[in-house]
Design a protein around this motif. Structure first.
Motif, PDB file in Angstrom:
ATOM      1  N   LYS A  35      12.362 -42.154  -8.806  1.00  0.00           N
ATOM      2  CA  LYS A  35      12.094 -40.727  -8.585  1.00  0.00           C
ATOM      3  C   LYS A  35      11.770 -39.991  -9.884  1.00  0.00           C
ATOM      4  O   LYS A  35      10.827 -39.211  -9.935  1.00  0.00           O
ATOM      5  CB  LYS A  35      13.256 -40.057  -7.864  1.00  0.00           C
ATOM      6  CG  LYS A  35      12.975 -38.578  -7.599  1.00  0.00           C
ATOM      7  CD  LYS A  35      14.009 -37.960  -6.740  1.00  0.00           C
ATOM      8  CE  LYS A  35      13.851 -36.483  -6.467  1.00  0.00           C
ATOM      9  NZ  LYS A  35      12.710 -35.777  -6.947  1.00  0.00           N
ATOM     10  N   ALA A  36      12.541 -40.209 -10.916  1.00  0.00           N
ATOM     11  CA  ALA A  36      12.310 -39.502 -12.188  1.00  0.00           C
ATOM     12  C   ALA A  36      10.920 -39.825 -12.744  1.00  0.00           C
ATOM     13  O   ALA A  36      10.213 -38.930 -13.223  1.00  0.00           O
ATOM     14  CB  ALA A  36      13.392 -39.861 -13.202  1.00  0.00           C
ATOM     15  N   GLU A  37      10.517 -41.082 -12.661  1.00  0.00           N
ATOM     16  CA  GLU A  37       9.203 -41.482 -13.148  1.00  0.00           C
ATOM     17  C   GLU A  37       8.093 -40.872 -12.276  1.00  0.00           C
ATOM     18  O   GLU A  37       7.080 -40.389 -12.788  1.00  0.00           O
ATOM     19  CB  GLU A  37       9.092 -43.005 -13.146  1.00  0.00           C
ATOM     20  CG  GLU A  37       7.836 -43.530 -13.786  1.00  0.00           C
ATOM     21  CD  GLU A  37       7.781 -45.047 -13.783  1.00  0.00           C
ATOM     22  OE1 GLU A  37       6.656 -45.578 -13.634  1.00  0.00           O
ATOM     23  OE2 GLU A  37       8.831 -45.693 -13.911  1.00  0.00           O
ATOM     24  N   ALA A  38       8.292 -40.869 -10.959  1.00  0.00           N
ATOM     25  CA  ALA A  38       7.310 -40.276 -10.040  1.00  0.00           C
ATOM     26  C   ALA A  38       7.182 -38.774 -10.279  1.00  0.00           C
ATOM     27  O   ALA A  38       6.070 -38.229 -10.270  1.00  0.00           O
ATOM     28  CB  ALA A  38       7.701 -40.555  -8.594  1.00  0.00           C
ATOM     29  N   ASP A  39       8.314 -38.103 -10.505  1.00  0.00           N
ATOM     30  CA  ASP A  39       8.293 -36.660 -10.773  1.00  0.00           C
ATOM     31  C   ASP A  39       7.537 -36.348 -12.063  1.00  0.00           C
ATOM     32  O   ASP A  39       6.767 -35.390 -12.129  1.00  0.00           O
ATOM     33  CB  ASP A  39       9.708 -36.099 -10.847  1.00  0.00           C
ATOM     34  CG  ASP A  39      10.407 -36.055  -9.504  1.00  0.00           C
ATOM     35  OD1 ASP A  39       9.741 -36.249  -8.451  1.00  0.00           O
ATOM     36  OD2 ASP A  39      11.640 -35.839  -9.489  1.00  0.00           O
TER      37      ASP A  39
END
Length: 127
Positions: A35-39
């Motif tokens: 999630k952090a990378e996608a965000d």
């Protein structure tokens, strides 16, 4: 009422139209990320959209609603597919394979050249 100065400024032909390149953003093969990378990738994607709009190369952009394979569109103020391809190559989501783009020449209203300026008067928060 016809406005020659405005037509000239926006690159309109005698019909009030001009050439663009439309990009269909589609789901890419590399979407499985934490999630952090996608965000962060989404933040960089949006920053690139803002930069292209400020430079006057991106006339219109927006996501499609829902979760289908077709994710959004861009309309570029360029004459050729090659020019549009160079612009799409600057998108971090394209580089990461999260999105792919299909580019298509398009003939539309030269009035679209004024959309970004109008949008900025309507948005309380710019992306």
């Amino acid at each position: 009422m016809f406005d020659q100065a405005r037509a000239t400024k926006n690159g309109a032909d005698e019909y009030g139209m001009k050439r663009y390149v439309m990009a269909f953003l589609k789901r890419g093969p590399n979407r499985d990320r934490p999630k952090a990378e996608a965000d962060e990738l989404q933040r960089l994607h949006m920053a690139n959209i803002g930069r292209l709009a400020e430079e006057g190369k991106l006339v219109l952009a927006g996501p499609f609603l829902g979760d289908g394979d077709l994710r959004g569109i861009y309309i570029f103020d360029v004459e050729t597919l090659e020019q549009a391809k160079q612009l799409t190559a600057t998108d971090p989501a394209i580089k990461a394979g999260s999105l792919i783009m299909e580019l298509v020449p398009w003939y539309g209203s030269a009035a679209l050249m004024e959309v970004n300026g109008i949008h900025n008067t309507l948005a309380k928060t710019l992306m």
